[in-house]
Design a protein around this motif. Structure first.
Motif, PDB file in Angstrom:
ATOM      1  N   ALA A 219     162.893  41.526  56.806  1.00  0.00           N
ATOM      2  CA  ALA A 219     163.671  40.388  57.297  1.00  0.00           C
ATOM      3  C   ALA A 219     164.810  40.832  58.200  1.00  0.00           C
ATOM      4  CB  ALA A 219     164.206  39.582  56.124  1.00  0.00           C
TER       5      ALA A 219
ATOM      6  N   GLN B 220     156.748  34.823  59.584  1.00  0.00           N
ATOM      7  CA  GLN B 220     157.554  34.599  60.777  1.00  0.00           C
ATOM      8  C   GLN B 220     156.653  34.048  61.867  1.00  0.00           C
ATOM      9  OE1 GLN B 220     160.072  37.843  61.890  1.00  0.00           O
ATOM     10  NE2 GLN B 220     160.642  38.283  59.792  1.00  0.00           N
TER      11      GLN B 220
ATOM     12  N   GLY C  82     163.055  42.583  61.455  1.00  0.00           N
ATOM     13  CA  GLY C  82     162.302  41.600  62.212  1.00  0.00           C
ATOM     14  C   GLY C  82     161.125  42.222  62.949  1.00  0.00           C
TER      15      GLY C  82
END
Length: 192
Positions: free
Chosen positions: A31, A173, A34
């Motif tokens: 997270a 994502q 990314g």
């Protein structure tokens, strides 16, 4: 003292706790770091291959129960490189091409035309030409020409390339291309 069952339970509980902590750390690292963005250079519609056809079955062999249902058939080119998106925690990338248009009664409409699942870095560069829509581009009224006659703002649609990254561990994502393609649906007089 402790019997064999209690000792096995303690070892198993400790192993599950350690595994959960490791997976939580991996999810937090993913997270924070990314994913890099994809290189999407082109999403282009071939206007010569854009037709409105009338039939009962769509390209996905779905029965729409009316032989007067109108489908938009089109082909498009995709040039997108998802290689930078792949890292040690990427399981797969789900890529879709979505048509988006406005309608008075139903607001903004999104229709998925095509999709692909990319599972490896070797297959992550999509350079496709003359791709036909895999799924039916059909309006809820099942008639494109009715929309075109009543309100000219309905004839414009935007194609967008969307993707969802599925990690091995962590939160999904998603991304979207800022390079889209516009298309104008032909009138009923042009349909074949």
């Amino acid at each position: 003292m402790y019997n064999l069952q209690q000792r096995a339970n303690n070892v198993f509980s400790f192993a599950i706790t350690v595994g959960g902590v490791v997976l939580a750390v991996i999810a937090i690292i993913s997270a924070i770091t990314g994913y890099e963005s994809a290189n999407h250079r082109l999403l282009k519609v071939d206007a010569a291959n854009l037709k409105v056809v009338t039939r009962r079955y769509g390209p996905d062999d779905t029965d729409y129960r009316s032989s007067k249902s109108e489908f938009a058939r089109l082909s498009f080119d995709i040039d997108a490189d998802f290689t930078p998106v792949f890292n040690w925690n990427t399981k797969q990338i789900f890529v879709t091409v979505v048509a988006e248009y406005e309608k008075k009664n139903f607001g903004r409409n999104h229709v998925v035309l095509w999709d692909k699942i990319i599972t490896s870095k070797d297959k992550a560069h999509l350079k496709l030409r003359n791709v036909r829509n895999k799924y039916a581009m059909i309006d809820i009224s099942q008639q494109w020409n009715l929309m075109l006659i009543t309100d000219f703002s309905y004839e414009n649609a935007n194609l967008t390339l969307l993707w969802d990254i599925t990690p091995y561990v962590g939160v999904l994502q998603s991304g979207q291309s800022n390079i889209g393609a516009k298309l104008v649906l032909p009138s009923a007089s042009i349909k074949k």
